[in-house]
Design a protein around this motif. Structure first.
Motif, PDB file in Angstrom:
ATOM      1  N   SER A  83       2.744   6.229  -7.211  1.00 29.30           N
ATOM      2  CA  SER A  83       1.732   6.632  -8.185  1.00 29.30           C
ATOM      3  C   SER A  83       1.185   8.015  -7.832  1.00 29.30           C
ATOM      4  O   SER A  83       1.458   8.981  -8.539  1.00 29.30           O
ATOM      5  CB  SER A  83       0.612   5.598  -8.244  1.00 29.30           C
ATOM      6  OG  SER A  83       0.044   5.447  -6.973  1.00 29.30           O
ATOM      7  N   ASP A  84       0.492   8.140  -6.704  1.00 29.60           N
ATOM      8  CA  ASP A  84      -0.135   9.417  -6.378  1.00 29.60           C
ATOM      9  C   ASP A  84       0.891  10.487  -6.018  1.00 29.60           C
ATOM     10  O   ASP A  84       0.734  11.645  -6.345  1.00 29.60           O
ATOM     11  CB  ASP A  84      -1.103   9.234  -5.193  1.00 29.60           C
ATOM     12  CG  ASP A  84      -2.203   8.260  -5.531  1.00 29.60           C
ATOM     13  OD1 ASP A  84      -2.320   7.938  -6.723  1.00 29.60           O
ATOM     14  OD2 ASP A  84      -2.928   7.835  -4.624  1.00 29.60           O
ATOM     15  N   TYR A  85       1.934  10.061  -5.300  1.00 33.81           N
ATOM     16  CA  TYR A  85       2.855  11.061  -4.766  1.00 33.81           C
ATOM     17  C   TYR A  85       4.237  10.945  -5.394  1.00 33.81           C
ATOM     18  O   TYR A  85       5.244  11.228  -4.762  1.00 33.81           O
ATOM     19  CB  TYR A  85       2.961  10.936  -3.247  1.00 33.81           C
ATOM     20  CG  TYR A  85       1.633  11.108  -2.574  1.00 33.81           C
ATOM     21  CD1 TYR A  85       1.087  12.373  -2.418  1.00 33.81           C
ATOM     22  CD2 TYR A  85       0.909  10.014  -2.113  1.00 33.81           C
ATOM     23  CE1 TYR A  85      -0.150  12.551  -1.824  1.00 33.81           C
ATOM     24  CE2 TYR A  85      -0.323  10.178  -1.517  1.00 33.81           C
ATOM     25  CZ  TYR A  85      -0.841  11.456  -1.369  1.00 33.81           C
ATOM     26  OH  TYR A  85      -2.065  11.624  -0.790  1.00 33.81           O
TER      27      TYR A  85
ATOM     28  N   ALA B 176       1.111   4.060  -3.058  1.00 29.37           N
ATOM     29  CA  ALA B 176       0.851   5.482  -2.832  1.00 29.37           C
ATOM     30  C   ALA B 176       2.063   6.317  -3.228  1.00 29.37           C
ATOM     31  O   ALA B 176       1.941   7.362  -3.870  1.00 29.37           O
ATOM     32  CB  ALA B 176       0.502   5.718  -1.374  1.00 29.37           C
TER      33      ALA B 176
ATOM     34  N   GLN C  46       0.835  -1.207   0.000  1.00 34.55           N
ATOM     35  CA  GLN C  46       0.000   0.000   0.000  1.00 34.55           C
ATOM     36  C   GLN C  46       0.864   1.249   0.000  1.00 34.55           C
ATOM     37  O   GLN C  46       0.626   2.199  -0.759  1.00 34.55           O
ATOM     38  CB  GLN C  46      -0.907   0.001   1.233  1.00 34.55           C
ATOM     39  CG  GLN C  46      -2.033  -1.022   1.145  1.00 34.55           C
ATOM     40  CD  GLN C  46      -2.730  -1.195   2.472  1.00 34.55           C
ATOM     41  OE1 GLN C  46      -2.302  -0.653   3.483  1.00 34.55           O
ATOM     42  NE2 GLN C  46      -3.798  -1.955   2.464  1.00 34.55           N
TER      43      GLN C  46
END
Lengths: 186, 350
Positions: free
Chosen positions: A158-160, A155, A151
């Motif tokens: 990809s997102d950050y 995160a 997880q």
């Protein structure tokens, strides 16, 4: 759980006090080390295993070693017998109190939006639709099977990704600057 | 809280820990005996063979002697830190065994699954790395709290050695984690079984880096500058009796741990070679588990013998050579290998 949390928080606070109040730099450093491990346990209680391991690995095992080595060379009797000045103690105390009260106010009045789980949404929107409920249940089970490191890495990459890369560039620049400042001309 | 809950969270883990620690302590104690005998044979001697048959009671005699020796604390030392420093040296090594997966899980007739591991956590190998990074404090605190100059110098030397080799060791482990896609040791073994060959082959460079850094991390020949048993003054100069011995218990526990981890990471752990484990497990789960533990122990013993073999053959490195190998040779190899493994994973071993 609450009792455990209070004990742990008191322990970490005691370690932090030890860092500030101790006269010997090495005692401060060791209090800080124990405090780092305590914070790691706190993360573990919050089910953030990956962050807990990294906390111990990076802070306690890496950075503290450099601190302790540095402290050993600067620890002298003269330093310890020096009268410590407390001129800034009161202004600092009031500033920190203000900050604490403000943070407490914000935290107390913050609206905690519970993130609705897939299953609740599915059941709430379509209690009759069995297929969707089943699908949501499966999604929830998949989430439960997902590991903590996975997880975190999803995160992070990809997102950050952009802040992550920016931070790593910043750190590289800092390391290069440190080397440039410390190294003598050869 | 009812009895079942207490048993689940406190009782069974404690029983598992005791079951695990008894063999680990025995192995650690007998490794000293084994090393002394094997070294003696390498050098055409006999080694300790007087106490008991083949000298088998020697470790117990040694332990008894060390417990009865006087526990000296130097006047100039910091007594508290001086006394707790050895704990830092040996406890990380023993904690690491908690996450090692020893065999395929045992399924009871009623369908309950009992994994052969004390704590099968997601973090797995990362947990060991995090805990073992604390063992460096055992050395630093020992050197500093002795209140004497030579241990201080010795501990700084050892600390920079351990820092230098921790980085390539971690990077070589990361290569394996990348290949397996998991930190969990049972997943790493399962991934090797699924692929059909051990990570020794795609990760041969990582294996080499792991071996060299493992020898250096455990302070063994040819990187034994921290100890230098007879001639170099190290961080434990002021220690005596059992406190001195804890450092060596820690060292041999570390050797055992690193052999066990290396077996899991590179040699397929409890996978029985040339046998399809899944079919054997389906037919005779008990036999597969017991054979698995046996194969695991045999592979780990190979590692340990290799360590002793190196000690019998190699001279010691100079200090500047030692740091150079760590930072200038091993680190670039480990980094380049990481890129190669990532590309392998991307294109070939999807």
């Amino acid at each position: 759980m609450t009792i455990l949390w209070i004990l742990l928080a008191a322990f970490i606070a005691a370690c932090a006090l030890g860092v500030v109040l101790s006269r010997s730099p090495i005692t401060s450093a060791i209090s800080l080390l124990v405090g780092f491990v305590g914070v790691g346990v706190l993360y573990l209680c919050l089910k953030a295993e990956f962050v807990a391991a990294v906390q111990v690995f990076v802070y306690a095992g890496g950075i503290m070693v450099l601190y302790v080595i540095g402290v050993m060379f600067t620890d002298s009797e003269a330093l310890r017998l020096n009268r410590q000045t407390h001129m800034q103690a009161w202004p600092a105390f009031f500033l920190v109190l203000l900050l604490f009260l403000w943070m407490g106010h914000k935290l107390y009045h913050a609206e905690y939006k519970a993130v609705p789980s897939a299953i609740t949404i599915a059941v709430a929107t379509s209690p009759e639709d069995e297929a969707r409920t089943k699908q949501a249940l499966e999604a929830k089970a998949a989430l439960a099977r997902d590991t903590n490191p996975r997880q975190v890495s999803v995160a992070l990459f990809s997102d950050y990704l952009y802040p992550f890369e920016a931070a790593s560039v910043l750190l590289t620049v800092a390391v290069l600057g440190g080397i440039f400042l410390a190294k003598k001309e050869v | 809280m009812d009895f079942a809950t207490i048993m689940q969270y406190v009782g069974w883990p404690l029983i598992k820990i005791v079951i695990l620690l008894i063999p680990v302590f025995t192995v650690v104690a007998y490794m000293v005996w084994f090393e002394r005998r094997l070294l003696a044979f390498f050098q055409s001697r006999l080694g300790p063979n007087r106490v008991g048959p083949l000298g088998l009671i020697q470790p117990i005699a040694d332990g008894l002697k060390l417990f009865l020796k006087e526990d000296l604390v130097p006047l100039n030392s910091r007594p508290f830190l001086f006394k707790i420093a050895p704990i830092f040296a040996f406890f990380p090594a023993f904690v690491g065994f908690a996450i090692v997966s020893w065999a395929l899980p045992w399924v009871t007739p009623s369908g309950k699954v009992h994994p052969f591991v004390v704590a099968d956590v997601d973090l797995g190998i990362l947990f060991v790395l995090a805990i073992s990074s604390l063992s460096i404090f055992g050395i630093i605190l020992a050197g500093w709290s002795s209140g004497s100059k030579y241990p201080l110098f010795g501990s700084l030397r050892s600390a920079s050695q351990m820092l230098a080799y921790e980085v390539p060791l971690t990077l070589s482990v990361v290569a394996v984690v990348l290949l397996a896609g998991s930190f969990r040791l049972s997943d790493i073994v399962a991934a090797q079984q699924k692929m059909g060959w051990y990570y020794l082959f795609p990760g041969i460079l990582a294996f080499g880096v792991y071996l060299v850094s493992a020898v250096a991390e455990t302070n063994r020949v040819p990187f034994d500058l921290p100890e230098g048993e007879s001639e170099i003054i190290g961080f434990h100069t002021e220690y005596s009796g059992m406190r001195f011995a804890w450092y060596f218990v820690g060292e041999y526990a570390n050797v055992t741990l690193i052999s066990v981890l290396g077996t899991t990471l590179f040699l397929g752990g409890y996978d029985i070679p040339f046998v399809n484990d899944a079919t054997l497990y389906a037919a005779h789960p008990w036999l597969a588990s017991i054979l698995g533990v046996g194969v695991f122990a045999a592979k780990a013993a190979l590692f340990a013998v290799f360590f002793i073999w190196i000690r019998a053959t190699w001279p010691r490195y100079r200090y500047d050579q030692l740091l150079k190998i760590g930072w200038v040779v091993l680190l670039p190899i480990a980094l380049a290998n990481l890129v190669v493994v990532a590309l392998l994973k991307l294109w070939l071993l999807r």
